[in-house]
Scaffold this motif. Structure first.
Motif, PDB file in Angstrom:
ATOM      1  N   ALA A  10      -9.987  -1.037  -2.455  1.00  0.00           N
ATOM      2  CA  ALA A  10     -10.476  -2.133  -1.606  1.00  0.00           C
ATOM      3  C   ALA A  10      -9.481  -2.431  -0.489  1.00  0.00           C
ATOM      4  O   ALA A  10      -9.860  -2.632   0.676  1.00  0.00           O
ATOM      5  N   ARG A  11      -8.181  -2.471  -0.836  1.00  0.00           N
ATOM      6  CA  ARG A  11      -7.162  -2.731   0.178  1.00  0.00           C
ATOM      7  C   ARG A  11      -7.089  -1.607   1.195  1.00  0.00           C
ATOM      8  O   ARG A  11      -6.926  -1.831   2.403  1.00  0.00           O
ATOM      9  N   LEU A  12      -7.192  -0.357   0.725  1.00  0.00           N
ATOM     10  CA  LEU A  12      -7.160   0.785   1.639  1.00  0.00           C
ATOM     11  C   LEU A  12      -8.376   0.774   2.557  1.00  0.00           C
ATOM     12  O   LEU A  12      -8.273   1.101   3.746  1.00  0.00           O
ATOM     13  N   LEU A  16       0.836  -1.198   0.000  1.00  0.00           N
ATOM     14  CA  LEU A  16       0.000   0.000   0.000  1.00  0.00           C
ATOM     15  C   LEU A  16       0.875   1.254   0.000  1.00  0.00           C
ATOM     16  O   LEU A  16       1.841   1.342   0.758  1.00  0.00           O
ATOM     17  N   PRO A  17       0.555   2.228  -0.838  1.00  0.00           N
ATOM     18  CA  PRO A  17       1.366   3.458  -0.898  1.00  0.00           C
ATOM     19  C   PRO A  17       1.004   4.413   0.241  1.00  0.00           C
ATOM     20  O   PRO A  17      -0.047   4.284   0.880  1.00  0.00           O
ATOM     21  N   GLU A  18       1.854   5.376   0.464  1.00  0.00           N
ATOM     22  CA  GLU A  18       1.555   6.459   1.406  1.00  0.00           C
ATOM     23  C   GLU A  18       0.551   7.407   0.743  1.00  0.00           C
ATOM     24  O   GLU A  18       0.752   7.843  -0.392  1.00  0.00           O
ATOM     25  N   SER A  39      -7.654  -1.745   5.232  1.00  0.00           N
ATOM     26  CA  SER A  39      -6.632  -1.310   6.183  1.00  0.00           C
ATOM     27  C   SER A  39      -7.135  -0.195   7.095  1.00  0.00           C
ATOM     28  O   SER A  39      -6.738  -0.098   8.253  1.00  0.00           O
ATOM     29  N   LYS A  40      -8.027   0.654   6.567  1.00  0.00           N
ATOM     30  CA  LYS A  40      -8.559   1.769   7.350  1.00  0.00           C
ATOM     31  C   LYS A  40      -9.897   1.429   8.004  1.00  0.00           C
ATOM     32  O   LYS A  40     -10.508   2.282   8.660  1.00  0.00           O
ATOM     33  N   GLU A  41     -10.353   0.176   7.774  1.00  0.00           N
ATOM     34  CA  GLU A  41     -11.616  -0.301   8.347  1.00  0.00           C
ATOM     35  C   GLU A  41     -12.782   0.623   7.982  1.00  0.00           C
ATOM     36  O   GLU A  41     -13.596   1.008   8.821  1.00  0.00           O
ATOM     37  N   VAL A  42     -12.854   0.983   6.707  1.00  0.00           N
ATOM     38  CA  VAL A  42     -13.938   1.838   6.220  1.00  0.00           C
ATOM     39  C   VAL A  42     -15.170   0.979   5.972  1.00  0.00           C
ATOM     40  O   VAL A  42     -15.110  -0.015   5.249  1.00  0.00           O
ATOM     41  N   GLN A  43     -16.279   1.351   6.575  1.00  0.00           N
ATOM     42  CA  GLN A  43     -17.529   0.624   6.422  1.00  0.00           C
ATOM     43  C   GLN A  43     -18.599   1.546   5.836  1.00  0.00           C
ATOM     44  O   GLN A  43     -18.507   2.770   5.914  1.00  0.00           O
TER      45      GLN A  43
END
Length: 491
Positions: free
Chosen positions: A409-411, A160-162, A414-418
């Motif tokens: 999708a990966r971000l 994952l990029p910054e 990782s950020k637990e976006v719902q």
């Protein structure tokens, strides 16, 4: 929601030949053959970009055991005339049910083997697995190994990029009197009266019965009694228009002089990214006999504002200005999301599943349709024109959007976006308002078409992009500068 009347219908997706299990964490490593707890030997090898070749084997002694168990279950439960339940001879059962028993055992072993390959080797499949050879020809034989091979496209592995500190321009937009006048004119047209006419002007709707055929085929692949065409302006976009969801260059010239009873023949080429795979890159001929010409007679402003419950035109104009201001704020947010998406796509590189890239077209079109409906700035005909242009987009655009979907999708994970039910209902209300439909109607159509999941994914992706924008370095620029840059990018 499906295409409007007269659009080419999207063929239904075939049922998966093999079941897919829930994805597990991606290992990113090449697997070596091993004996699993489920008795299968699974070997996984790289077979191309984000693709794995999988060979699954059940050793001979385990095959015999499985067949014996299946025959034992059958013997305990089968009812054969002349024998008590559970007492029929094994040879008789084998003779009567052996073929079906082996077929059921084969199907069960394929399913279990695939699940073991996915779960035991950290694979995250996308799309359906592709059998190597015919599964129907496989046989389960007592005392022999049972093997089959698959190719599986998987989610690409990448770091994952910054995402903090992207430089993003924020176009500053202001609602002018000209904008208000234009929106009121649009409302008057939408509230206007549809007239049947005989002459043809720009903006008229031509209706006719016709069909579409592919080069080399005698029978049409599409037939409809009410194909419709909006007459484009010859002085705009080189007279480009769209028919059956296909962009047609120079359409205005083709319609010059037509009238009721005219026979039209329009040649086209199926876009490389069309939802219908069988027309991609094919020469197409659309034939149509015009039987009706419709024109909208715009309503008077004095007839429009009472329909919305406003006491006078001044109050109506004030509400239109407020609504346009809300819309411009949304457009500003979309412009910043697009920049965030571009920065994100350029910040990391990885190979994409080739087969999935082809399949992405259908999903891409439907998601863009929902996006345009939510924004509410375009009529249905304008939306169909945008989608026709998108079908003609270059391969790079399809791949860019697929790449973005994996990144977002990966971000989101990782950020637990719902996505909450309230957020989803809010978007459904926006779509309903733009179409003049009830929210429950829109939701019902989305549920039928499978679009509800796509909408939820779209909302989640936008939330991820909003988070990136909130952490970006923002620079205000004028709307004129932004529009000039956008036009240059399109060119």
């Amino acid at each position: 929601m499906g295409p409007r009347t007269g659009d080419l219908e999207v063929a239904g997706s075939p049922s998966p030949r093999l079941p897919l299990t829930s994805p597990v964490p991606l290992s990113g490593k090449r697997s070596t053959p091993k004996m699993s707890e489920s008795d299968f030997v699974v070997a996984v090898e790289d077979a191309g970009p984000a693709r794995k070749h999988v060979k699954i084997t059940l050793p001979a002694e385990k095959v015999s055991s499985r067949l014996g168990d299946a025959l034992g279950d059958l013997a305990a439960n089968a009812t054969i005339p002349g024998f008590r339940r559970g007492h029929a001879p094994a040879k008789l059962l084998e003779k009567r049910f052996g073929g079906e028993l082996r077929k059921e055992t084969r199907d069960r072993l394929i399913q279990e083997g695939f699940q073991e390959a996915v779960g035991g080797h950290g694979l995250r499949p996308v799309g359906d697995p592709m059998p190597v050879g015919s599964m129907a020809d496989l046989e389960v034989k007592d005392g022999e190994d049972f093997s089959f091979e698959l190719e599986i496209e998987v989610i690409p592995d990448f770091e994952l990029p910054e995402t903090k500190g992207f430089k993003i321009d924020r176009p500053v937009m202001e609602v002018t009197d000209e904008h208000v006048d234009g929106e009121i004119e649009r409302q008057c047209i939408q509230a206007g009266t549809v007239l049947d006419v005989e002459d043809v002007k720009v903006g008229d709707r031509l209706l006719g019965n016709g069909h579409a055929t592919k080069e080399g085929d005698e029978e049409p692949f599409f037939t409809h009694d009410n194909i419709d065409i909006i007459v484009p302006d010859a002085d705009k976009d080189d007279g480009r228009g769209h028919v059956l969801g296909l962009r047609i260059d120079g359409l205005a010239g083709m319609l010059d002089g037509v009238g009721i009873g005219s026979e039209l023949t329009i040649d086209a080429v199926g876009p490389e990214h069309h939802e219908l795979e069988h027309i991609r890159g094919k020469k197409l001929t659309i034939s149509m006999a015009i039987h009706k010409i419709q024109r909208i007679e715009s309503a008077e402003v004095s007839d429009v504002y009472p329909r919305y419950g406003f006491p006078d035109e001044e109050t109506f104009r004030s509400e239109v200005r407020r609504a346009l201001d809300d819309r411009l704020q949304g457009e500003q947010r979309n412009a910043m999301r697009e920049q965030a998406a571009k920065h994100l796509a350029e910040s990391v590189d990885f190979e994409l599943p080739e087969r999935l890239t082809e399949q992405q077209s259908t999903r891409l079109i439907e998601r863009e349709r929902m996006n345009l409906l939510q924004r509410g700035a375009l009529t249905n005909d304008e939306i169909e024109g945008r989608l026709a242009d998108l079908r003609d987009a270059a391969t790079d655009e399809t791949r860019r959007r697929l790449k973005l979907s994996f990144l977002l999708a990966r971000l989101a994970e990782s950020k637990e976006v719902q996505v909450t039910e309230g957020e989803l209902n809010s978007r459904i209300h926006q779509m309903a308002a733009s179409q003049g439909m009830r929210p429950e109607q829109v939701k019902g159509e989305l549920e039928k078409s499978g679009g509800l999941q796509n909408l939820a994914m779209q909302v989640r992706e936008q939330k991820v992009l909003d988070g990136i924008v909130d952490e970006a370095e923002l620079t205000d620029i004028s709307a004129e500068e932004w529009n000039a840059r956008t036009a240059a990018d399109k060119a």
